[in-house]
Every structure is written in structure tokens, then in C-alpha cells.
Design a protein around this motif. Structure first.
Motif, PDB file in Angstrom:
ATOM      1  N   ILE A 202      29.092  -5.799   0.657  1.00 27.23           N
ATOM      2  CA  ILE A 202      27.760  -5.325   0.661  1.00 27.23           C
ATOM      3  C   ILE A 202      27.324  -3.891  -0.056  1.00 27.23           C
ATOM      4  O   ILE A 202      28.300  -3.150   0.124  1.00 27.23           O
ATOM      5  CB  ILE A 202      27.404  -5.244   2.139  1.00 27.23           C
ATOM      6  N   LYS A 203      26.424  -3.878  -1.009  1.00 19.21           N
ATOM      7  CA  LYS A 203      26.162  -2.779  -1.847  1.00 19.21           C
ATOM      8  C   LYS A 203      25.199  -2.016  -1.262  1.00 19.21           C
ATOM      9  O   LYS A 203      25.204  -0.622  -1.298  1.00 19.21           O
ATOM     10  CB  LYS A 203      26.058  -3.209  -3.265  1.00 19.21           C
ATOM     11  N   SER A 204      24.291  -2.262  -0.589  1.00 18.81           N
ATOM     12  CA  SER A 204      23.032  -1.569   0.092  1.00 18.81           C
ATOM     13  C   SER A 204      22.737  -2.369   1.414  1.00 18.81           C
ATOM     14  O   SER A 204      22.620  -3.537   1.495  1.00 18.81           O
ATOM     15  CB  SER A 204      21.980  -1.584  -0.906  1.00 18.81           C
ATOM     16  N   TRP A 205      22.596  -1.407   2.526  1.00 20.84           N
ATOM     17  CA  TRP A 205      22.157  -2.045   3.756  1.00 20.84           C
ATOM     18  C   TRP A 205      20.739  -2.191   3.922  1.00 20.84           C
ATOM     19  O   TRP A 205      20.063  -1.229   3.604  1.00 20.84           O
ATOM     20  CB  TRP A 205      22.683  -1.165   4.745  1.00 20.84           C
ATOM     21  N   ASN A 272      20.741   9.395   7.778  1.00 21.67           N
ATOM     22  CA  ASN A 272      19.406  10.032   8.258  1.00 21.67           C
ATOM     23  C   ASN A 272      18.319   9.329   8.280  1.00 21.67           C
ATOM     24  O   ASN A 272      17.541   9.918   9.136  1.00 21.67           O
ATOM     25  CB  ASN A 272      19.690  11.609   7.817  1.00 21.67           C
ATOM     26  N   ARG A 273      18.349   8.512   7.417  1.00 22.36           N
ATOM     27  CA  ARG A 273      17.213   7.666   7.554  1.00 22.36           C
ATOM     28  C   ARG A 273      16.604   7.034   8.759  1.00 22.36           C
ATOM     29  O   ARG A 273      15.236   6.775   8.775  1.00 22.36           O
ATOM     30  CB  ARG A 273      16.813   6.710   6.484  1.00 22.36           C
ATOM     31  N   ALA A 274      17.682   6.533   9.483  1.00 21.28           N
ATOM     32  CA  ALA A 274      17.260   5.868  10.783  1.00 21.28           C
ATOM     33  C   ALA A 274      16.908   6.704  11.976  1.00 21.28           C
ATOM     34  O   ALA A 274      17.556   7.622  12.174  1.00 21.28           O
ATOM     35  CB  ALA A 274      18.573   4.901  10.876  1.00 21.28           C
ATOM     36  N   GLU A 275      15.905   6.298  12.677  1.00 21.29           N
ATOM     37  CA  GLU A 275      15.575   7.057  13.881  1.00 21.29           C
ATOM     38  C   GLU A 275      15.818   5.735  15.015  1.00 21.29           C
ATOM     39  O   GLU A 275      15.355   4.582  15.054  1.00 21.29           O
ATOM     40  CB  GLU A 275      14.296   7.651  13.757  1.00 21.29           C
ATOM     41  N   LEU A 276      16.437   6.294  16.165  1.00 23.20           N
ATOM     42  CA  LEU A 276      16.652   4.968  17.387  1.00 23.20           C
ATOM     43  C   LEU A 276      15.810   5.589  18.531  1.00 23.20           C
ATOM     44  O   LEU A 276      15.784   6.696  18.943  1.00 23.20           O
ATOM     45  CB  LEU A 276      18.136   5.290  17.614  1.00 23.20           C
ATOM     46  N   ASP A 277      14.884   4.724  19.025  1.00 13.65           N
ATOM     47  CA  ASP A 277      14.112   4.952  20.160  1.00 13.65           C
ATOM     48  C   ASP A 277      14.667   4.105  21.373  1.00 13.65           C
ATOM     49  O   ASP A 277      14.264   2.883  21.237  1.00 13.65           O
ATOM     50  CB  ASP A 277      12.456   4.799  19.810  1.00 13.65           C
ATOM     51  N   VAL A 278      15.318   4.590  22.100  1.00  9.04           N
ATOM     52  CA  VAL A 278      15.876   3.770  23.228  1.00  9.04           C
ATOM     53  C   VAL A 278      14.879   3.486  24.439  1.00  9.04           C
ATOM     54  O   VAL A 278      14.293   4.357  24.974  1.00  9.04           O
ATOM     55  CB  VAL A 278      17.276   4.653  24.006  1.00  9.04           C
ATOM     56  N   LYS A 279      14.585   2.123  24.356  1.00  5.71           N
ATOM     57  CA  LYS A 279      13.498   1.955  25.432  1.00  5.71           C
ATOM     58  C   LYS A 279      14.058   1.574  27.013  1.00  5.71           C
ATOM     59  O   LYS A 279      13.503   2.017  27.892  1.00  5.71           O
ATOM     60  CB  LYS A 279      12.696   0.441  24.961  1.00  5.71           C
ATOM     61  N   CYS A 289      19.200  -3.559  27.862  1.00  5.78           N
ATOM     62  CA  CYS A 289      19.309  -2.717  27.001  1.00  5.78           C
ATOM     63  C   CYS A 289      18.343  -2.869  25.766  1.00  5.78           C
ATOM     64  O   CYS A 289      18.446  -3.982  25.131  1.00  5.78           O
ATOM     65  CB  CYS A 289      20.776  -2.347  26.215  1.00  5.78           C
ATOM     66  N   GLU A 290      17.594  -2.075  25.183  1.00  2.00           N
ATOM     67  CA  GLU A 290      16.523  -2.144  24.288  1.00  2.00           C
ATOM     68  C   GLU A 290      16.386  -0.985  23.477  1.00  2.00           C
ATOM     69  O   GLU A 290      16.163   0.196  23.906  1.00  2.00           O
ATOM     70  CB  GLU A 290      15.105  -2.662  25.051  1.00  2.00           C
ATOM     71  N   VAL A 291      16.565  -1.250  22.149  1.00  2.00           N
ATOM     72  CA  VAL A 291      16.382   0.009  21.343  1.00  2.00           C
ATOM     73  C   VAL A 291      15.551  -0.538  20.077  1.00  2.00           C
ATOM     74  O   VAL A 291      15.696  -1.432  19.524  1.00  2.00           O
ATOM     75  CB  VAL A 291      17.691   0.628  20.903  1.00  2.00           C
ATOM     76  N   LEU A 292      14.492   0.467  19.601  1.00  2.00           N
ATOM     77  CA  LEU A 292      13.799   0.243  18.552  1.00  2.00           C
ATOM     78  C   LEU A 292      14.565   1.178  17.422  1.00  2.00           C
ATOM     79  O   LEU A 292      14.834   2.239  17.483  1.00  2.00           O
ATOM     80  CB  LEU A 292      12.353   0.732  18.637  1.00  2.00           C
ATOM     81  N   ILE A 293      14.758   0.369  16.055  1.00  2.92           N
ATOM     82  CA  ILE A 293      15.389   1.000  14.926  1.00  2.92           C
ATOM     83  C   ILE A 293      14.254   1.115  13.807  1.00  2.92           C
ATOM     84  O   ILE A 293      13.586   0.195  13.320  1.00  2.92           O
ATOM     85  CB  ILE A 293      16.592   0.110  14.430  1.00  2.92           C
ATOM     86  N   ARG A 294      13.848   2.441  13.570  1.00  3.15           N
ATOM     87  CA  ARG A 294      12.900   2.889  12.455  1.00  3.15           C
ATOM     88  C   ARG A 294      13.986   3.373  11.420  1.00  3.15           C
ATOM     89  O   ARG A 294      14.579   4.220  11.368  1.00  3.15           O
ATOM     90  CB  ARG A 294      12.043   3.956  13.026  1.00  3.15           C
TER      91      ARG A 294
END
Length: 296
Positions: A202-205, A272-279, A289-294
Motif C-alpha cells: 500500500i502506497k496511499s490510503w 490529521n485529514r481525518a475527522e471522527l464523529d462518534v454516533k 458502535c457507530e462512527v462517521l469518518i470524514r
């Protein structure tokens, strides 16, 4: 004093204002790096590593612990983030006048994260006007052992976690979830993603290969998960998690560590690009458990 005198002469109005501010406020002014202030405004927990690295003239990972503790004392006292720092061998005591519990918790998390970035694991306890940090090299060694085991035996992830949780839960002198669990979770998440990168080149996620990696990890943790696109975001749901459940109850220690494992994986993949919103959270009484990844 030549360098200091020259700096004052070059910008007399600026330094006069700074000095007057400290005098008039009886040294209750706080002077921090712009990046530290930016993290505060964005809701993040700032570490202050930039100031430490600038003074040490080397990366934070290369600073010896004794020097690191002296730098923390200098930076935290001079910036007035805390009133006083006492260094007791490898332990720290931060004296402060903050009254808001959330502020004190963020201060505690910030200093623990800073020391963790330096390669040292600390447990932290807070009282009305103190944060006491105790060096835990024994726990750090155990974490290193577990992470090393993961690299050669991924099929034992769940067993290793359960064994380590039992070890940490024996620490009776810690009233809340030990910061050790946070460190363990993050390091396991990072380690798993690093190994997956090597095995799959994997080179880029991106969301697609990140989802595939987490599906493999979930299968090893005996968890049932589901992924759904939500516009440009991704909704990740854990429907069943055998590793955190005991009968009808949820072990908050293991649950916390598993969440930190996920955060470590996300941070390694997207930074730091990712933001997690725990629902939703099982440990909060939800049925999943539910989380939104932005990721912008």
C-alpha cells in the motif's frame, strides 16, 4: 544578555507591550506557539512539541528523558501554561490554578501525549491543583512486547489484548481508565496498518483499501462490522463485538482500548485529514458502535 537586548531593541514596542501585560496581570498571561494556539481553537489537544524541538534543536524522539523533563519544566513555566513544574527523578508534578475539569483533563492528556511522543509512557492523576505524572517503563515494555507479537502472530490479537487488559486492570491505584490503555490501543492500530501496508504494498490510503484492511482486522477480533458510504464520508458500524462483552455487560477498559486501536489505524492512514464523529457506543448502552469518518 546580548541576544536578548538586541531583540528588545529591534522591536521595543512589541516587548514593552508583552512585559506590561505580564506585570499588569501578575504573570497570568500565557504565551504559546501559534500552532499550539491553533490546535486549541480547533478543539484538538495541543502537545507543544514544536517549542520543545526548537529549544532542543533535534526531533522529540531523540531527546533524552532527563533533558526532556527539564525542557518541559522550562517551557510550561515560562509560557505560564502552569504555575510550577517539579521534577522528581523521572516523575513530574504540574501545579496549576485551573478550576474547569475539562481543562485539567486536556492539560493531563497533552503532557502525557508529549511524553509518549518522546518514547516514554506515563500514568497521570489529577487533584484540585496538581497533575501528577508517574513514569511506567514496565507498562511500556509490555506494550512493546505485544506490538512485536502482533507482527509475527496476527491471529493472537484478541488473546494478547485480553491478557494485557487483565494486567492493567490490576493497577488499583488508578481511579480512571489508565492512559496506558490509550497508548496501547494507538500503537496496536498503527502496527497493524504498517504490517498491512508491507504485505499488500500500500502506497496511499483511500477509503477502499482502508475498509478492506479493517474488515480483516475485525475478522481476527471476532467482530461483526458494516461499512456504508455517506456522501463523501464513510459510516463504520460494529454490530457485534465479542472481545469487549462479558455476558450482557461491556468491559469499558477493553472497549476503550479497541476504540483507540481504531483511532490509531485511522491516524496512520489519513493523518490529521481525518475527522471522527462518534454516533453510538456499546459502552454507553447503545446496541452497536457507530462512527462517521470524514476525510476532505
Amino acid at each position: 544578555m546580548n541576544e536578548i537586548i538586541q531583540a528588545i531593541k529591534s522591536r521595543p514596542d512589541f516587548w514593552k507591550s508583552i512585559i506590561n501585560g505580564h506585570l499588569l496581570s501578575n504573570y497570568n498571561m500565557v504565551t504559546v506557539h501559534r500552532n499550539y494556539f491553533e490546535d486549541l481553537l480547533s478543539g484538538k489537544v495541543p502537545m507543544g512539541e514544536i517549542t520543545i524541538e526548537t529549544l532542543a534543536k533535534k526531533p522529540i524522539q531523540e531527546i533524552p528523558l532527563r533533558e526532556m523533563l527539564s525542557l518541559i519544566k522550562e517551557v510550561y513555566e515560562t509560557s505560564r501554561v502552569v504555575d510550577r513544574v517539579e521534577v522528581d527523578r523521572e516523575n513530574l508534578i504540574l501545579f496549576h490554578n485551573y478550576r474547569n475539569k475539562e481543562v485539567i483533563d486536556k492539560l493531563k492528556t497533552s503532557i502525557v501525549s508529549l511524553l509518549e511522543a518522546n518514547g516514554h509512557l506515563y500514568d497521570a492523576k489529577s487533584t484540585a491543583n496538581m497533575v501528577v505524572l508517574t513514569h511506567r517503563p514496565d507498562v511500556g515494555i509490555r506494550i512493546n512486547e505485544i506490538v512485536s507479537n502482533l507482527k509475527i502472530s496476527n491471529s493472537r490479537v484478541d488473546q494478547d489484548l485480553i491478557m494485557f487488559m487483565a494486567f492493567l486492570k490490576g493497577l488499583k491505584n488508578i481511579p480512571d481508565i489508565p492512559v496506558s490503555l490509550t497508548a496501547l490501543g494507538r500503537r496496536i492500530g498503527i502496527s497493524l496498518m504498517q504490517e498491512y501496508e508491507k504485505e499488500n504494498n500500500i502506497k496511499s490510503w483511500e477509503f477502499q483499501n482502508f475498509q478492506k484492511a479493517l474488515e480483516i482486522i475485525d475478522s481476527k477480533l471476532h467482530r461483526e462490522s458494516e461499512w456504508k458510504p455517506d456522501g463523501k464520508n464513510l459510516l463504520y458500524t460494529i454490530k457485534k463485538c465479542n472481545i469487549v462483552a462479558e455476558g450482557n455487560s461491556v468491559d469499558k477498559y477493553i472497549c476503550h482500548t479497541i476504540r483507540e486501536t481504531f483511532k490509531g489505524a485511522v491516524n496512520h492512514a489519513f493523518g490529521n485529514r481525518a475527522e471522527l464523529d462518534v454516533k453510538k457506543l456499546l459502552s454507553h448502552g447503545d446496541n452497536c458502535c457507530e462512527v462517521l469518518i470524514r476525510v476532505p
